[in-house]
Scaffold this active site. Structure first.
Site, PDB file in Angstrom:
ATOM      1  N   CYS A   1      42.729   9.963 -53.702  1.00 49.33           N
ATOM      2  CA  CYS A   1      41.579  10.334 -53.332  1.00 49.33           C
ATOM      3  C   CYS A   1      41.234  11.143 -52.356  1.00 49.33           C
ATOM      4  O   CYS A   1      41.606  12.063 -52.402  1.00 49.33           O
ATOM      5  CB  CYS A   1      41.074   8.660 -52.974  1.00 49.33           C
ATOM      6  SG  CYS A   1      38.977   9.077 -53.509  1.00 49.33           S
TER       7      CYS A   1
ATOM      8  N   LYS B   1      48.742   4.099 -49.849  1.00 47.99           N
ATOM      9  CA  LYS B   1      47.650   5.413 -49.388  1.00 47.99           C
ATOM     10  C   LYS B   1      47.863   5.246 -47.405  1.00 47.99           C
ATOM     11  O   LYS B   1      47.623   4.512 -46.697  1.00 47.99           O
ATOM     12  CB  LYS B   1      46.430   5.880 -49.672  1.00 47.99           C
ATOM     13  CG  LYS B   1      45.635   6.273 -49.216  1.00 47.99           C
ATOM     14  CD  LYS B   1      44.326   5.954 -49.434  1.00 47.99           C
ATOM     15  CE  LYS B   1      43.196   7.379 -49.413  1.00 47.99           C
ATOM     16  NZ  LYS B   1      42.081   7.134 -49.770  1.00 47.99           N
TER      17      LYS B   1
ATOM     18  N   GLU C   1      43.032   5.351 -59.631  1.00 43.89           N
ATOM     19  CA  GLU C   1      43.107   4.703 -58.570  1.00 43.89           C
ATOM     20  C   GLU C   1      42.704   4.031 -58.685  1.00 43.89           C
ATOM     21  O   GLU C   1      41.502   3.235 -59.248  1.00 43.89           O
ATOM     22  CB  GLU C   1      42.016   5.532 -57.592  1.00 43.89           C
ATOM     23  CG  GLU C   1      42.373   4.569 -56.414  1.00 43.89           C
ATOM     24  CD  GLU C   1      41.486   5.609 -54.829  1.00 43.89           C
ATOM     25  OE1 GLU C   1      41.497   4.917 -53.419  1.00 43.89           O
ATOM     26  OE2 GLU C   1      40.453   6.097 -55.588  1.00 43.89           O
TER      27      GLU C   1
END
Length: 502
Positions: free
Chosen positions: A377, A323, A266
């Site tokens: 994440c 995301k 990430e």
């Protein structure tokens, strides 16, 4: 003197202290300690305290104390982000931990209060703990971290998550705890039955867990772990060094079959996508014909996104994912865009303050490897996100920056939840973390290859195959949540008809 007599002999304050201590004991079942019997014993004591409480209000206070103790230890890693810039934010850490633990402890307080109101019986206790874990998963933005069922991730009982998800594991842990307390009361039949359930399922899981090894023709994936500490990650004097480290790992000659895919973590580069052309060209040159998946930031107008791209030869971006399940207060401010309608812009994502939400889960094509569901994440802890695909993927692809989580608890708990997601869905997972633990996880939740926490490096590893869709992949949490509600309703009806305990 038996355990119930000892508990009854304690004064009110001593019982509250025992509840908090029992809750903290239960947290020892979480990774990396993984002592699952501690969680079973903890729930036995919590159940017993609530069962012996003189009323539901007292039981609620005991549950609050137990839950607060549990989360104070299980979520201790939450203080780590505040010490990235300790001079500015370090003073907030103890308050953040205490009030988060206290808030989550309210769930335990409610569970024990309702259990006591229904006679302090095992059935409502099991149902309520399952339901509060379901509520933590879905209410508001959800926070299913450190569920009591996670204590079973490193046991054969992980297999049953493919049928009922993490809530099924929670039910087994709580059943064991309630059964243990009933045996302490010498209620042999109900106590033995409740303990026999997880024991029988444990034994059955061993032969039933399928094999999911990578075959000789499996694709090879290179995991790249730069090990950039969070306080150095964006330092202009060091960020280029971390980038060059990843370039070197990407270009390194393979020790076996050439990789078919290279994955970076990430926010792997310090440039936003729109200004990263030289960096993308350098990555592409280092990778040659091999596609690279990496995380980075991008902007669109005034909005910023935490994104993942697939980079092909020549630096072409062939897939993009933003995301969509963001961390409240960490990646965005709740109600920020709403407040902008009233002239308060300082918290609004549409003004560039924090990240904006992506459109939702999506599957990306990785060519020879098949279809992948990208996760960034925090998204990997939500079973509803991992199961929200329109086309079943061949793998899960999670990139993360666990440098935020410190070096003790958080990264290992995050890895454990990744294993759980694979077992639930019957899908392998490629997991690449900035500081570790990067890992390849097979479709049963077993780690086949890993890079240790806090070490820079790379590894080439075969991609395990997917298994057929699991029952949980087809249904999600609704059947097991419905069972818990049914059990609670039965408990209510039983309580209305009799005051007998069991």
């Amino acid at each position: 003197m038996r355990a119930p007599g000892i508990v009854q002999a304690l004064g009110p304050r001593a019982q509250l202290a025992l509840a908090a201590l029992a809750g903290a004991l239960g947290a020892l079942g979480q990774a990396p300690v993984g002592v699952w019997p501690a969680t079973v014993l903890s729930l036995a004591v919590v159940f017993g305290l609530g069962r012996l409480a003189p009323g539901w209000r007292r039981a609620g206070w005991l549950g609050l104390a137990a839950g607060t103790g549990y989360y104070m230890l299980a979520l201790f890693w939450i203080v780590e982000p505040f010490f990235v810039d300790a001079a500015r934010h370090g003073w907030m850490a103890p308050f953040a931990l205490f009030f988060l633990a206290l808030g989550l402890g309210l769930f335990w307080g409610g569970a024990l209060a309702i259990t006591r109101a229904l006679g302090g019986r095992a059935a409502p206790f099991i149902a309520m703990v399952m339901l509060i874990e379901a509520a933590r998963t879905y209410l508001l933005t959800g926070f299913p971290w450190a569920q009591v069922g996670h204590a079973l991730i490193d046991t054969p009982l992980l297999h049953w998550s493919s049928w009922g998800g993490s809530l099924a594991l929670t039910g087994l842990v709580v059943s064991g705890g309630a059964g243990l307390w009933l045996l302490a009361e010498r209620r042999w039949a109900p106590g033995g039955a409740l303990l026999a359930l997880p024991a029988v399922l444990w034994a059955a899981a061993i032969p039933l867990t399928p094999e999911a090894p990578a075959g000789p023709d499996a694709a090879t994936v290179r995991l790249v772990q730069p090990n950039a500490p969070q306080h150095e990650k964006w330092d202009p004097e060091k960020a280029l060094g971390f980038f060059e480290r990843q370039i070197d790992y990407t270009a390194a000659p393979p020790e076996g079959p050439a990789p078919d895919l290279i994955v970076w973590p990430e926010t792997a580069i310090p440039w936003v996508l729109e200004r990263a052309r030289p960096a993308l060209d350098a990555i592409s040159d280092a990778a040659g014909d091999t596609p690279v998946v990496l995380g980075l930031q991008r902007f669109e107008g005034r909005r910023y996104y935490n994104s993942l791209i697939r980079l092909d030869r020549g630096g072409a971006v062939s897939a993009l994912y933003d995301k969509h399940h963001l961390v409240p207060f960490g990646e965005y401010m709740p109600l920020g865009d709403f407040l902008a309608n009233f002239g308060i812009y300082g918290l609004a994502s549409n003004e560039g303050n924090g990240y904006s939400f992506g459109p939702g889960p999506q599957v990306i094509d990785l060519g020879k490897l098949g279809l992948a569901l990208p996760l960034i994440c925090y998204e990997g802890v939500f079973p509803q996100d991992v199961g929200a695909y329109d086309r079943r993927p061949d793998m899960l692809l999670l990139i993360t920056n666990d440098a935020w989580f410190g070096n003790i608890l958080g990264p290992y708990q995050h890895l454990a939840q990744a294993r759980l997601r694979s077992a639930e869905q019957g899908l392998p997972m490629i997991r690449v973390a900035n500081t570790g633990v990067s890992a390849m996880i097979d479709a049963t939740g077993r780690v086949t290859t890993s890079l240790p926490l806090g070490e820079a490096g790379w590894t080439d590893t075969p991609l395990p195959p997917p298994l057929p869709p699991t029952p949980y992949a087809r249904t999600g949490d609704w059947p097991i949540t419905g069972f818990a509600l049914f059990l609670l309703v039965l408990s209510l009806l039983y309580h209305k008809r009799t005051n007998r305990s069991f």
